[in-house]
Structures are given as C-alpha cells and as structure tokens.
Design a protein around this motif. Structure first.
Motif, mmCIF file in Angstrom:
data_model
loop_
_atom_site.group_PDB
_atom_site.id
_atom_site.type_symbol
_atom_site.label_atom_id
_atom_site.label_comp_id
_atom_site.label_asym_id
_atom_site.label_seq_id
_atom_site.Cartn_x
_atom_site.Cartn_y
_atom_site.Cartn_z
ATOM 1 N N SER A 90 27.445 -23.586 10.845
ATOM 2 C CA SER A 90 26.956 -22.689 9.792
ATOM 3 C C SER A 90 28.040 -22.329 8.778
ATOM 4 N N LEU A 91 29.286 -22.763 9.031
ATOM 5 C CA LEU A 91 30.377 -22.533 8.083
ATOM 6 C C LEU A 91 30.608 -23.779 7.236
ATOM 7 N N THR A 92 31.227 -23.602 6.089
ATOM 8 C CA THR A 92 31.564 -24.744 5.250
ATOM 9 C C THR A 92 32.776 -25.473 5.827
ATOM 10 N N ALA A 93 33.042 -26.653 5.289
ATOM 11 C CA ALA A 93 34.225 -27.399 5.727
ATOM 12 C C ALA A 93 35.487 -26.580 5.483
ATOM 13 N N PHE A 94 35.584 -25.976 4.303
ATOM 14 C CA PHE A 94 36.767 -25.187 3.963
ATOM 15 C C PHE A 94 36.910 -23.990 4.897
ATOM 16 N N GLU A 95 35.798 -23.306 5.192
ATOM 17 C CA GLU A 95 35.845 -22.133 6.071
ATOM 18 C C GLU A 95 36.257 -22.537 7.482
ATOM 19 N N ASN A 96 35.740 -23.653 7.973
ATOM 20 C CA ASN A 96 36.145 -24.146 9.282
ATOM 21 C C ASN A 96 37.646 -24.394 9.323
ATOM 22 N N LEU A 97 38.158 -25.065 8.312
ATOM 23 C CA LEU A 97 39.569 -25.444 8.316
ATOM 24 C C LEU A 97 40.476 -24.227 8.117
ATOM 25 N N LYS A 98 40.026 -23.246 7.339
ATOM 26 C CA LYS A 98 40.794 -21.992 7.213
ATOM 27 C C LYS A 98 40.895 -21.304 8.568
ATOM 28 N N TYR A 99 39.796 -21.309 9.309
ATOM 29 C CA TYR A 99 39.781 -20.656 10.618
ATOM 30 C C TYR A 99 40.719 -21.367 11.583
ATOM 31 N N SER A 102 44.327 -20.853 10.743
ATOM 32 C CA SER A 102 44.810 -19.506 11.076
ATOM 33 C C SER A 102 45.148 -19.378 12.557
ATOM 34 N N MET A 103 44.488 -20.175 13.404
ATOM 35 C CA MET A 103 44.776 -20.142 14.845
ATOM 36 C C MET A 103 46.188 -20.635 15.138
ATOM 37 N N TYR A 104 46.752 -21.422 14.228
ATOM 38 C CA TYR A 104 48.129 -21.903 14.378
ATOM 39 C C TYR A 104 49.115 -21.058 13.568
ATOM 40 N N GLY A 105 48.624 -19.928 13.060
ATOM 41 C CA GLY A 105 49.505 -19.039 12.316
ATOM 42 C C GLY A 105 49.693 -19.434 10.863
ATOM 43 N N LEU A 106 48.890 -20.368 10.371
ATOM 44 C CA LEU A 106 48.985 -20.794 8.971
ATOM 45 C C LEU A 106 48.126 -19.886 8.101
ATOM 46 N N ASN A 117 44.394 -30.928 0.006
ATOM 47 C CA ASN A 117 44.983 -32.277 -0.020
ATOM 48 C C ASN A 117 44.394 -33.175 1.066
ATOM 49 N N SER A 118 44.172 -32.603 2.247
ATOM 50 C CA SER A 118 43.617 -33.386 3.343
ATOM 51 C C SER A 118 42.160 -33.771 3.077
ATOM 52 N N LEU A 119 41.381 -32.838 2.567
ATOM 53 C CA LEU A 119 39.994 -33.138 2.207
ATOM 54 C C LEU A 119 39.943 -34.213 1.128
ATOM 55 N N ASP A 120 40.840 -34.112 0.163
ATOM 56 C CA ASP A 120 40.896 -35.097 -0.910
ATOM 57 C C ASP A 120 41.273 -36.478 -0.358
ATOM 58 N N HIS A 121 42.250 -36.495 0.535
ATOM 59 C CA HIS A 121 42.728 -37.751 1.120
ATOM 60 C C HIS A 121 41.618 -38.461 1.887
ATOM 61 N N LEU A 122 40.745 -37.687 2.529
ATOM 62 C CA LEU A 122 39.678 -38.261 3.342
ATOM 63 C C LEU A 122 38.331 -38.273 2.620
ATOM 64 N N VAL A 143 36.363 -34.161 9.135
ATOM 65 C CA VAL A 143 36.742 -32.736 9.135
ATOM 66 C C VAL A 143 37.390 -32.381 10.471
ATOM 67 N N ASN A 144 36.829 -32.897 11.562
ATOM 68 C CA ASN A 144 37.410 -32.689 12.890
ATOM 69 C C ASN A 144 38.864 -33.150 12.936
ATOM 70 N N LEU A 145 39.112 -34.300 12.326
ATOM 71 C CA LEU A 145 40.464 -34.852 12.294
ATOM 72 C C LEU A 145 41.407 -33.941 11.512
ATOM 73 N N ILE A 146 40.959 -33.473 10.363
ATOM 74 C CA ILE A 146 41.803 -32.586 9.551
ATOM 75 C C ILE A 146 42.155 -31.317 10.327
ATOM 76 N N ALA A 147 41.171 -30.766 11.041
ATOM 77 C CA ALA A 147 41.411 -29.530 11.801
ATOM 78 C C ALA A 147 42.518 -29.703 12.824
ATOM 79 N N SER A 148 42.691 -30.923 13.306
ATOM 80 C CA SER A 148 43.673 -31.167 14.366
ATOM 81 C C SER A 148 45.089 -31.389 13.856
ATOM 82 N N ILE A 149 45.254 -31.615 12.551
ATOM 83 C CA ILE A 149 46.583 -31.973 12.041
ATOM 84 C C ILE A 149 47.140 -30.974 11.019
ATOM 85 N N LEU A 150 46.453 -29.849 10.817
ATOM 86 C CA LEU A 150 46.915 -28.870 9.822
ATOM 87 C C LEU A 150 48.298 -28.319 10.155
#
Length: 247
Positions: A90-99, A102-106, A117-122, A143-150
């Motif tokens: 129910s969240l957007t791609a950007f909202e998922n990746l922000k969340y 943030s779990m990694y302190g970013l 940049n990652s969304l653009d690259h993919l 998107v799953n891949l991007i979430a793992s490498i932020l």
C-alpha cells in the motif's frame, strides 16, 4: 570474506538434518552460487549466514565477525534479497525505500538522492510515487533489490533474484548486480536457473541433502564431468533426475 565451518542444522521435530557438517569458504568480491535441488538446504544456509536462524552446531564468520560476538556489526555488513517480495504493497516505491533506508540509520538528502539514483538506474524513477501493488513482478524485484543495497553492504545475499520476471527485467537486474560486484560487493546467489548461474557466477557450490557435493568454477566443473556440456548437465549427474517435491 565468509568462513563456514562444520555447520549443521536440524529443525525441531524434523527427521533429518537440513544441513550436515557443511564447511565452505567464500572469497571477497566473488559472485558465489549456492545451487541444489528443492530441499537441499540452500535457504537454510542463507538464513543462518544472515543471522535469521541459529545453526544446531558449527560456526561461521563474515569478514572476521561472528554472530555471537558481533551481532549488530554483522547485520550492518549484509544485504538480503529474499525470494518473496519484502515490500509494503500500500506504500509507494519511494515510501518503501525511505522506510527501509531509515532502518539502517540513513536519512535526509543523501538517502533521497541514493533512492532516486537507484530507481533511475533500474528504470523505475518514473514510478517512484506509484504504489507497489500496481507494479509488475519484475518491477517489484527491482525495488526489492534497491531496498537491500541502500546501506552499501559488503555482502549481498540473493535468493532466486530473477524468478518470475521478464527477460528485460532479468537483464537489468543481472547487469546491476555485476556493477555492484565490480565496485566491491561480494554476492551470494541461489537460483534454479542454471544457465544464468553458469554465466553469472565466478564459482558455485552444489549441495544436496544438506551436504556439500562439489564446488568450483562453472567451466572447470563442466570440463571435469565427462559428457557434460553445461552446468545443468553437471547438476543432474550429481543430484540425479528424481523429483524433489517437498512440503
């Protein structure tokens, strides 16, 4: 980079061990394939290395860090791309990746730029503010891949990263992973796509019934198995043709 020493795992109420006295060493900056039939122990091994479950016996370390002594540092080193989508539909791609960032302190502008940049690259930047439940399977995989490498992990674990995706998405994912590897990320990869593994992996290990059967460079394994023309031939010769259905 990764030292696995005599690792065994038996789940509660299970009749047999999922992993049995498995030892393996994976070098830094490798693309290492863990291959095996259904139920061979691949996902169990990855779950142990990601500190999601504990081995029954044996030990492992990643870049000299062990789960018992360096749990938090260890988790900062790794990224995980699970077989199932790990996204909030129910969240957007950007909202998922922000969340997840943030779990990694970013946070802040640096995180926003990394996501963009990652969304653009993919090839996903124009879908950044669309909800995940509107995405195709290939888009969700990316998107799953991007979430793992932020957080720029040193080791990236991939469990069937291209399953169920179209050819174009598969090519984009593989090229992105190869670029990550060139920039220093060690990749641990499982898949049933043996043709993909043959060209993608620098080394592979075939496991069956929780035990290491063989390891080496794909071309060397093919050359060392008489009559084998590809990695799939090697796989079948070592694990057999019997069905491996399990529940």
């Amino acid at each position: 980079m990764i030292h696995i020493e005599h690792v065994s795992k038996k789940y509660k109420k299970a009749d047999n061990y999922s992993l049995s006295d498995l030892s393996l060493f994976i070098d830094e900056k490798e693309i290492f394939g863990l291959l095996g039939p259904n139920g061979a122990g691949k996902t169990t091994l990855i779950s142990i290395l990601c500190s999601l479950i504990k081995p029954t016996s044996g030990s492992f370390s990643i870049k000299g860090l062990t789960y018992k002594e360096h749990k938090n540092q260890l988790k900062q080193l790794i990224g995980i791309v699970p077989q199932e989508y790990a996204l909030y539909p129910s969240l957007t791609a950007f909202e998922n990746l922000k969340y997840f960032g943030s779990m990694y302190g970013l946070k802040g502008k640096s995180l926003d730029e990394k996501i963009h940049n990652s969304l653009d690259h993919l090839g996903l930047v124009k879908f950044a503010h669309k909800k995940i439940d509107t995405f195709s399977g290939g888009m969700k995989r990316r998107v799953n891949l991007i979430a793992s490498i932020l957080h720029n992990p040193k080791v990236l674990f991939l469990d069937e990263p291209t399953v169920g995706v179209d050819v174009q998405s598969k090519n984009v994912i593989i090229e992105f992973l190869q670029e990550l590897n060139k920039n220093g990320t060690t990749i641990i990869y499982t898949s049933h796509h043996l043709n993909e593994a043959e060209t993608f992996c620098t080394r592979v290990a075939i496991i069956d019934h929780g035990k290491l059967i063989v390891k080496g460079k794909p071309k060397e394994l093919i050359n060392n198995n008489p009559g084998a023309h590809n990695l799939e031939d090697v796989f079948i010769s070592l694990t057999g043709k019997a069905l491996r259905d399990h529940a």
